[in-house]
Design an enzyme around this catalytic site. Structure first.
Site, short mmCIF file in Angstrom:
data_model
loop_
_atom_site.label_atom_id
_atom_site.label_comp_id
_atom_site.label_asym_id
_atom_site.label_seq_id
_atom_site.Cartn_x
_atom_site.Cartn_y
_atom_site.Cartn_z
N GLU A 1 0.65 -1.32 0.08
CA GLU A 1 0.13 0.15 0.12
C GLU A 1 0.96 1.21 -0.12
OE1 GLU A 1 -3.42 -0.48 2.62
OE2 GLU A 1 -2.21 -1.98 3.31
N LYS B 1 -7.08 -9.82 10.96
CA LYS B 1 -8.81 -9.84 10.61
C LYS B 1 -9.26 -11.23 11.48
CE LYS B 1 -9.04 -8.04 6.11
NZ LYS B 1 -7.59 -7.62 5.83
N VAL C 1 -11.87 -15.18 0.35
CA VAL C 1 -10.58 -15.66 0.75
C VAL C 1 -9.64 -14.37 0.96
CG1 VAL C 1 -8.41 -16.89 0.48
CG2 VAL C 1 -10.81 -17.70 -0.27
N SER D 1 -6.52 -2.55 2.00
CA SER D 1 -6.72 -1.99 0.76
C SER D 1 -7.29 -3.08 -0.19
CB SER D 1 -5.59 -1.09 0.23
OG SER D 1 -5.38 -0.03 1.07
N ALA E 1 -18.01 -16.15 4.69
CA ALA E 1 -19.31 -16.60 3.90
C ALA E 1 -19.38 -15.19 3.09
CB ALA E 1 -20.29 -17.08 4.80
N VAL F 1 -22.19 -12.62 1.46
CA VAL F 1 -23.59 -12.35 1.95
C VAL F 1 -24.16 -11.13 1.03
CG1 VAL F 1 -22.63 -10.57 3.46
CG2 VAL F 1 -24.99 -11.30 3.85
N VAL F 2 -25.52 -11.32 0.61
CA VAL F 2 -26.02 -10.41 -0.40
C VAL F 2 -26.32 -9.15 0.63
CG1 VAL F 2 -27.84 -9.79 -1.70
CG2 VAL F 2 -26.92 -12.28 -1.86
N ALA F 3 -25.55 -7.89 0.46
CA ALA F 3 -25.94 -6.92 1.42
C ALA F 3 -25.38 -5.46 1.05
CB ALA F 3 -25.20 -7.27 2.60
N ASP G 1 -16.50 -1.05 8.99
CA ASP G 1 -17.23 -1.21 7.79
C ASP G 1 -18.37 -2.31 8.14
OD1 ASP G 1 -15.47 0.33 6.55
OD2 ASP G 1 -14.37 -1.39 5.66
N ASN H 1 -18.15 -6.06 9.55
CA ASN H 1 -17.16 -6.50 8.69
C ASN H 1 -15.76 -6.45 9.26
OD1 ASN H 1 -15.64 -7.66 6.57
ND2 ASN H 1 -16.01 -5.98 5.30
N SER I 1 -11.08 8.65 -0.40
CA SER I 1 -11.33 7.90 0.98
C SER I 1 -12.58 8.46 1.63
CB SER I 1 -9.91 8.13 1.63
OG SER I 1 -8.95 7.82 1.39
#
Length: 354
Positions: free
Chosen positions: A16, A128, A177, A184, A215, A217-219, A294, A307, A319
């Site tokens: 980055e 994470k 993944v 970033s 997984a 997700v539709v969001a 997020d 998230n 940004s």
């Protein structure tokens, strides 16, 4: 009254590097803006991709051009003598060795205040897997995920197919993944089949020994900015919309590839819930100064899922962090000023406590 000398630290060894330069250029404009010019003196320090620190003159040249230096070599352990003149540091080195606690440890040893989270908050916010464990402990809802190691992917060819079987059974497709310790969107892949999963795991393992698989997700993707120390404040909520398969590096840092909607057009109760959860996340990882949190908003069910948190978000022209605060009534120069003052007040409080 003498001006405070602000050491703007940018560049670094991660993927980055160029993003850091863009962020630093914006922050430099904020430090030298008329509203701040009487209070602060800018001292830029550029860190090359090989880890060597450059002096103020060379660093200013990188800020002016916006281009990284191609030269390599030098003494990685020798800081420019002018670093001793810094009253407060503003590190904006993104990614590993910049926002993972390692740089923060160095700045702590210097015994000079600095903007942003300290060692613990930076390390937990960067990894994470550790981050999600902290969120779980705080009771924050998340998507399903699995932690994977590089050894699982590379060390034993007999184990790898079984690992893929477990991922398919636990998470299904599509899934994401990700290297656990990059930002970033570097090294991230959205996979929809076994062959894509295998390739993505192999690629992620080349970046990091710790990997996370989440997984899909539709969001809708919503974000909230945090500003403060022990009593942080939350900004208005914003939304990112894009046409690419996911919010990858190119989409994130290419003008016009993503649309930002500030404030996000969501029900008031959803916006309030996100602000509350963002503050909880900030405190859960022991962040300080600034963060961007997020979320996924599953409109069909009304669910809000956290998230991730970014404890050193970008300050580039595209940004979200500075734009969220601008929409909340805090203009860019004032935002830069507040962050510097938060760093100083935290250091003062720490000396008082000791």
């Amino acid at each position: 009254m003498a001006k405070l000398r602000v050491g703007l630290l940018f560049g670094g060894c991660s993927g980055e590097h160029e993003v850091s330069i863009s962020s630093a250029r914006a922050i430099a404009r904020g430090i030298t803006a008329p509203a701040n010019g009487s209070k602060y003196e800018l001292l830029p320090f550029y860190v090359q991709k090989d880890g060597c620190w450059q002096n103020i003159e060379v660093s200013q040249g990188v800020l002016d051009s916006g281009q990284p230096l191609n030269s390599e070599g030098g003494n990685r352990w020798c800081l420019p003598s002018s670093a001793a003149d810094v009253d407060v540091w503003f590190p904006i080195i993104h990614g590993p060795n910049g926002e993972d606690g390692s740089l923060q440890g160095l700045l702590k040893l210097m015994q000079v205040p600095f903007v942003g989270s300290e060692v613990l908050g930076s390390a937990v916010g960067m990894d994470k897997i550790a981050m999600k464990m902290a969120f779980a402990q705080a009771g924050l809802p998340q998507v399903k995920y699995m932690a994977v190691s590089r050894a699982d992917v590379w060390s034993n060819p007999c184990i790898f197919p079984k690992l893929c079987d477990r991922i398919e059974e636990t998470l299904g497709y599509p899934c994401f993944v990700k290297p656990a310790n990059l930002g970033s969107s570097v090294g991230i892949a959205k996979v929809k089949s076994r062959s894509e999963l295998e390739a993505a795991l192999d690629n992620a393992a080349s970046y990091d020994r710790r990997i996370i698989v989440e997984a899909g997700v539709v969001a809708r993707e919503l974000e909230c900015a945090i500003l403060g120390n022990e009593q942080p404040q939350a900004s208005v909520v914003g939304e990112i919309a894009f046409n690419s398969d996911f919010y990858d590096y190119e989409t994130k840092y290419t003008q016009g590839r993503a649309d930002l909607f500030i404030p996000a057009q969501v029900p008031t109760e959803i916006s309030s819930k996100i602000q509350e959860m963002a503050l909880q996340a900030f405190l859960a990882v022991d962040a300080a100064g600034l963060s961007r949190v997020d979320f996924f908003y599953v409109e069909a069910t009304g669910e809000v899922l956290i998230n991730e948190i970014n404890t050193l978000p970008g300050f580039t022209a595209t940004s979200m962090y500075p734009q969220l605060w601008q929409a909340s009534g805090v203009e860019f120069p004032d935002l830069v000023d507040r962050l510097i003052q938060l760093a100083i007040s935290r250091e003062t409080a720490a000396k008082t406590d000791s």
